[in-house]
Design a protein around this motif. Structure first.
Motif, PDB file in Angstrom:
ATOM      1  N   ALA A 199      -5.749 -13.764 -10.917  1.00 55.26           N
ATOM      2  CA  ALA A 199      -6.442 -14.637  -9.967  1.00 55.26           C
ATOM      3  C   ALA A 199      -6.061 -16.093 -10.208  1.00 55.26           C
ATOM      4  O   ALA A 199      -6.862 -16.900 -10.694  1.00 55.26           O
ATOM      5  CB  ALA A 199      -7.952 -14.444 -10.087  1.00 55.26           C
ATOM      6  N   LYS A 200      -4.823 -16.441  -9.860  1.00 62.03           N
ATOM      7  CA  LYS A 200      -4.312 -17.794 -10.085  1.00 62.03           C
ATOM      8  C   LYS A 200      -3.894 -18.447  -8.772  1.00 62.03           C
ATOM      9  O   LYS A 200      -2.862 -19.113  -8.680  1.00 62.03           O
ATOM     10  CB  LYS A 200      -3.139 -17.757 -11.070  1.00 62.03           C
ATOM     11  CG  LYS A 200      -3.486 -17.201 -12.433  1.00 62.03           C
ATOM     12  CD  LYS A 200      -4.600 -17.986 -13.132  1.00 62.03           C
ATOM     13  CE  LYS A 200      -4.964 -17.381 -14.474  1.00 62.03           C
ATOM     14  NZ  LYS A 200      -6.127 -18.052 -15.091  1.00 62.03           N
ATOM     15  N   GLY A 201      -4.703 -18.236  -7.735  1.00 59.16           N
ATOM     16  CA  GLY A 201      -4.486 -18.920  -6.467  1.00 59.16           C
ATOM     17  C   GLY A 201      -3.119 -18.625  -5.866  1.00 59.16           C
ATOM     18  O   GLY A 201      -2.748 -17.468  -5.652  1.00 59.16           O
ATOM     19  N   ARG A 202      -2.343 -19.670  -5.626  1.00 58.59           N
ATOM     20  CA  ARG A 202      -1.038 -19.528  -4.989  1.00 58.59           C
ATOM     21  C   ARG A 202      -0.043 -18.756  -5.864  1.00 58.59           C
ATOM     22  O   ARG A 202       1.013 -18.347  -5.373  1.00 58.59           O
ATOM     23  CB  ARG A 202      -0.466 -20.912  -4.647  1.00 58.59           C
ATOM     24  CG  ARG A 202      -1.186 -21.601  -3.508  1.00 58.59           C
ATOM     25  CD  ARG A 202      -0.749 -23.044  -3.368  1.00 58.59           C
ATOM     26  NE  ARG A 202      -1.232 -23.859  -4.486  1.00 58.59           N
ATOM     27  CZ  ARG A 202      -0.907 -25.140  -4.656  1.00 58.59           C
ATOM     28  NH1 ARG A 202      -0.096 -25.738  -3.796  1.00 58.59           N
ATOM     29  NH2 ARG A 202      -1.384 -25.817  -5.669  1.00 58.59           N
ATOM     30  N   PHE A 203      -0.369 -18.553  -7.132  1.00 58.57           N
ATOM     31  CA  PHE A 203       0.529 -17.829  -8.025  1.00 58.57           C
ATOM     32  C   PHE A 203       0.128 -16.366  -8.210  1.00 58.57           C
ATOM     33  O   PHE A 203       0.677 -15.678  -9.060  1.00 58.57           O
ATOM     34  CB  PHE A 203       0.583 -18.529  -9.393  1.00 58.57           C
ATOM     35  CG  PHE A 203       1.422 -19.772  -9.395  1.00 58.57           C
ATOM     36  CD1 PHE A 203       2.768 -19.729  -9.731  1.00 58.57           C
ATOM     37  CD2 PHE A 203       0.864 -20.988  -9.037  1.00 58.57           C
ATOM     38  CE1 PHE A 203       3.541 -20.868  -9.720  1.00 58.57           C
ATOM     39  CE2 PHE A 203       1.627 -22.141  -9.016  1.00 58.57           C
ATOM     40  CZ  PHE A 203       2.969 -22.080  -9.359  1.00 58.57           C
ATOM     41  N   ARG A 204      -0.834 -15.885  -7.403  1.00 57.17           N
ATOM     42  CA  ARG A 204      -1.301 -14.508  -7.564  1.00 57.17           C
ATOM     43  C   ARG A 204      -0.150 -13.510  -7.448  1.00 57.17           C
ATOM     44  O   ARG A 204      -0.034 -12.583  -8.252  1.00 57.17           O
ATOM     45  CB  ARG A 204      -2.385 -14.168  -6.536  1.00 57.17           C
ATOM     46  CG  ARG A 204      -2.833 -12.696  -6.598  1.00 57.17           C
ATOM     47  CD  ARG A 204      -3.887 -12.377  -5.564  1.00 57.17           C
ATOM     48  NE  ARG A 204      -5.168 -12.953  -5.917  1.00 57.17           N
ATOM     49  CZ  ARG A 204      -6.052 -12.383  -6.720  1.00 57.17           C
ATOM     50  NH1 ARG A 204      -5.759 -11.202  -7.285  1.00 57.17           N
ATOM     51  NH2 ARG A 204      -7.197 -12.953  -6.976  1.00 57.17           N
TER      52      ARG A 204
END
Length: 340
Positions: A298-303
Motif C-alpha cells: 500500500a504505497k500509493g502510486r508505487f503499489r
C-alpha cells in the motif's frame, strides 16, 4: 583430525545481541563455511564480558582460531569499537584481539552480518511471504535487497550485489520514526508519544513492541492491560483465547509490512526483502495471512511495482553466524557467490 593449516584458517564467529550471544566457527575454504557442530549460545546477563564468554566457548569446544568476526547489535565506531544496544557490554576490536591472542578481530553491525547471510541461504532456509517469486542472488549484475528483523530490537540492513560481489549497508534504520498510516495507527502513535516522547519503529516492531502495542490497543479499547510478556501475547493469540492479543499480533504484522515497504522505497530494494529475527518463526502465520503484504504493497502510486517485490522469511536458526561466516569467506579472498 584437523591439520595445522586447517586450524590456521578457522575463524571465530560471534553474533552478539541484547539478550544472547552466539558463537560458531567458520572454515572459509568450505562451500558451507559455518561448522554446524560449533554453534553455542550463552545468555549475556550470565557473563561478565565478551572476552570472558569467548574464552569459555573456546574451552568448551576445544577449537583453535586465529581471527574473529564479531557481529554486534549496535553502531560500529571507526571499525574499532561498539557499545551494544540493549546490552551492557562495550567491545573494542583491538583489545579483544589482544586478550584472546588473535591476529585480528573484525567488528560489524549485526544486520550487516544478517544481510551477508543472504548469499549463503538455501531454499530450505526460506519461506515465501506473498506471491512474487524468490530471487536468485547474483542472477543479475546489479541487485539490491533489504533485510529487516524484529528481536530484542529492530534491525535493518541492506545487501548490494554488484557484478558478482556482495557489500552491505550498515544502518540503525530500526530507530527511524514511526509513520502512522491509519486511524488506528494515529491512536497508537498518540498513546505511545505521551508515554515515550519520540516513537521509533522499534517501539512497535520488536519483542517489547508487542507489549507496547498491546498496551496501546487496550487503552484504545478502554480496558486495563494485563502485565503480559511478549510470549504471553503470542501464546494467547495462537490459541485465540484473548481477542486483544489476536488484534495485537495482527496489528504488528500490518505495521511491520508498512515498515518493510518503506525500506524498499528508501533503499531502492526492488529485488526483495528478507525478514529475519527471533520473532519471525513465531509470527510467521500472521505474516502469511495478508496484513503484512497488504500494507507492504500500500504505497500509493508505487503499489503496482511493490506487488512485484518479493518478501521471504529466513527460517535458518543462525542467520547472524551464517552472515559472519560469509564475511570470513570474503576476508579469505574466496568468491562468496558461485560464478554462472
Amino acid at each position: 583430525m584437523m591439520s595445522d593449516a586447517g586450524a590456521a584458517a578457522l575463524t571465530l564467529l560471534v553474533d552478539l545481541g541484547g539478550t544472547n550471544v552466539r558463537f560458531g566457527v567458520a572454515d572459509p575454504v568450505l562451500e558451507a563455511p559455518l561448522l554446524p557442530d560449533s554453534v553455542r549460545r550463552y545468555r549475556v546477563a550470565e557473563h561478565e564480558s565478551l572476552v570472558a564468554t569467548a574464552r569459555h566457548y573456546l574451552e568448551d569446544t576445544g577449537l583453535k582460531v586465529k581471527r574473529a568476526v564479531v557481529a554486534a547489535a549496535g553502531r560500529i565506531d571507526d571499525g574499532e569499537t561498539v557499545k551494544v544496544t540493549n546490552n551492557p557490554w562495550a567491545i573494542s576490536a583491538r583489545q579483544t584481539a589482544s586478550e584472546l591472542g588473535l591476529e585480528a578481530v573484525h567488528l560489524v553491525n549485526d544486520f550487516a552480518a544478517q544481510s551477508m547471510a543472504v548469499a549463503l541461504l538455501q531454499r530450505a532456509d526460506l519461506v515465501q511471504v506473498g506471491a512474487p517469486p524468490l530471487p536468485t542472488i547474483g542472477a543479475d549484475e546489479e541487485q539490491t535487497f533489504a533485510v529487516v528483523g524484529p528481536g530484542t530490537g529492530l534491525g535493518v540492513g541492506g545487501l548490494l550485489v554488484r557484478q558478482g560481489h556482495c557489500s552491505v549497508l550498515q544502518t540503525e534504520g530500526g530507530h527511524a520514526g514511526f509513520a502512522a498510516h491509519t486511524h488506528e495507527d494515529i491512536a497508537i502513535l498518540d498513546y505511545l508519544n505521551q508515554r515515550f516522547g519520540r516513537v521509533s519503529n522499534e517501539r512497535l516492531i520488536c519483542g517489547q513492541g508487542l507489549v507496547n502495542l498491546y498496551d496501546a490497543l487496550c487503552n484504545i479499547a478502554g480496558t486495563t492491560a494485563e502485565p503480559l510478556l511478549p510470549e504471553d501475547i503470542t501464546a494467547r493469540a495462537k490459541d485465540a483465547s484473548d481477542p486483544l492479543c489476536v488484534r495485537t499480533v495482527e496489528t504488528f504484522a500490518g505495521i511491520f509490512g508498512s515498515v518493510a515497504g518503506d525500506l524498499v522505497l528508501t533503499l531502492g530494494a526492488w529485488d526483495g526483502v528478507y525478514l529475519t529475527g527471533g520473532l519471525i518463526p513465531i509470527l510467521l502465520p500472521w505474516l502469511e495471512r495478508g496484513h503484512f503484504r497488504e500494507r507492504f504493497e500500500a504505497k500509493g502510486r508505487f503499489r503496482d511495482i511493490m506487488q512485484k517485490v518479493p518478501t521471504q522469511a529466513i527460517m535458518n536458526p543462525e542467520p547472524g553466524l551464517l552472515g559472519a561466516a560469509a564475511l570470513a569467506v570474503v576476508e579469505s579472498g574466496r568468491p562468496l557467490l558461485r560464478q554462472p
